[in-house]
Enzyme design. Sequence first.
Site, short mmCIF file in Angstrom:
data_model
loop_
_atom_site.label_atom_id
_atom_site.label_comp_id
_atom_site.label_asym_id
_atom_site.label_seq_id
_atom_site.Cartn_x
_atom_site.Cartn_y
_atom_site.Cartn_z
N HIS A 135 -4.98 0.69 0.72
CA HIS A 135 -3.93 0.98 -0.26
C HIS A 135 -3.84 2.47 -0.46
O HIS A 135 -4.85 3.17 -0.44
CB HIS A 135 -4.24 0.28 -1.60
CG HIS A 135 -3.04 0.16 -2.48
ND1 HIS A 135 -2.63 1.17 -3.30
CD2 HIS A 135 -2.16 -0.86 -2.63
CE1 HIS A 135 -1.53 0.78 -3.93
NE2 HIS A 135 -1.22 -0.45 -3.55
N GLU A 172 -1.72 -8.06 -1.22
CA GLU A 172 -1.02 -8.97 -0.31
C GLU A 172 -1.92 -10.06 0.24
O GLU A 172 -1.45 -11.13 0.60
CB GLU A 172 -0.41 -8.18 0.84
CG GLU A 172 0.84 -7.43 0.44
CD GLU A 172 1.68 -7.00 1.62
OE1 GLU A 172 1.31 -7.29 2.76
OE2 GLU A 172 2.72 -6.38 1.38
#
Length: 517
Positions: A399, A452
């Site tokens: 991320h 996700e």
Amino acid sequence: MTEALRVRDVMHKPPVTVGADLTLSEAAHALDEHKVGAAAVLDSDGGVRGIVSERDILRSLGQGVDPASTRVSEVMTAHPVTVAADDSVAQALEIFRTRQFRHLPVLENGHVAGILSIRHVVRVAHIEEVKPAGSAPALAPRGLEGVAVAETAVGDVRGEEGFFHYRGYDACELARRCSFEQVWHLLVEGELPDSAQLRDFRGRTVAARSLPGGVDPLLHSLATLPGYSPLGALRTAVSLTGAALQVEPTLDISAVQVRAEALRLASLTPVLLMRLHRYQQGLPAVDPDPDLGYAAAYLQMLTGTRPAETAARALEKYLVLTMDHGFNSSTFTARVITSTGSDIGSALTGAIGALAGPLHGGAPSRALAMLDAIGTPDHAEEYLRDEIGAGHRLMGFGHRVYKTDDPRSTLLREVAAEIGGEQAEFAQFVEATALRVLNELKPGRRLYTNVEFYAGVVMNTVGVPRDMFTPTFACSRTVGWTAAIAEQAASNRLIRPSALYVGPPALRPLPEGYAYA
Ligand code: ACO
């Protein structure tokens, strides 16, 4: 620096004024209507008797006073320090610094000519610092990384510390302990509701789910267009619904009306999405059950039956977790559109457009596709090593902001485990293997599981089709967008940056003899 700039150049004018005998409710209404943080309190001769700010009112409410009977004179700052319209902004800044005020009445010829707010002054001082007078505009880093472009009280992402919050409350704790509607109220109304406020709010959201006339047949047409994509169709449907509701430019309406339109459209978004989905499948529409909250009605409109409570609650946690996430691209888009004074339908349509990009809303189904490709636990290690060896990224890991566990993935892992099923177990196995392999092959990169990875598992397990993952995200994020839109409209300034021109030198003459064709 602010020496040359006069208070009159920066103050809010004409000033909002109120009488000392007004009640706090009336004064709050006047501030809200004019979208200002403070008003001058005048005596009968038009002289300044005091100043009353939104903070004064909020503070007194916090102390339990009754806004309908308490008078402005009881909470205002009497005999306030004032500045003259011709004073320099630097002088005013010094008063703000030393006296800790946030608003000052501005006098001219003995009368109040405006109100100066510390925000105006700080903004001017900051701009002058960044951009010396007469120079080319300062160039912000590409992608505006590390640049704060607005103030917000909606929420924030604290990537290094591994948490994000909504109005100061840990978003994961809200998802664990609160319903969608409680957090929705927090984001758009500014506070967690008590039970009476929640009852009223739920009632309003349920009533707001009815489609405006004329929209349904057009949803049919949209759903049967060739190349149907649920998110593209939803974007068009939101635009269409905004028009059918005759939403007005935010510039022309009160903050109360902005919030009412926001609630109407945020309530309708899942209704539009589910109708599109069912029409596309050749199925009849299912109206939302008024007894069901947002999350349960979401699944009920999808399948036509009331969902199990565990499924509805699992989805609800995902939806709460994705309502807002700092000043992301789609939220910024919504604010830019609102800053032009445009209507909320336009702002939401633009926000969905921004979310549709793979770099933002992306494809939460990619992580699920990776699980499918791995197939069985004994293939995991080999598959993951091969992927990294081939220079590919493992879907659902890494991320830009979180360099520690993404708090959303931690909670969604729990949610996936709660709802159970083979896929959740398999996902946990693959996650553990992937983290071990990443640690070995990509040491020191601080790669952790992102939102996700488990979002796909959770949505899949509760029955949301894969092509509806990003549209589902769009529905919950609509709440965050509407909070941002309301915030922008309440304290608006047209967002209109500059660009550094790097083309051919200006001005160039047109080529000789170049003629109209
Ligand atoms: N798998 C393997 N290696 C990775 C991964 C990953 N998922 N993510 C980053 N890396 C490696 C990169 O190859 C790079 O290695 P190198 O130093 O050997 O070149 C290093 O980590 C740093 O990579 P960056 O690209 O600088 O990391 P960045 O912070 O820009 O990337 C991103 C963030 C785009 C999310 C990335 O981690 C990625 O592509 N992940 C996979 C896709 C994914 O899951 N996307 C959803 C993100 S969640 C969301 O956006 C809502």
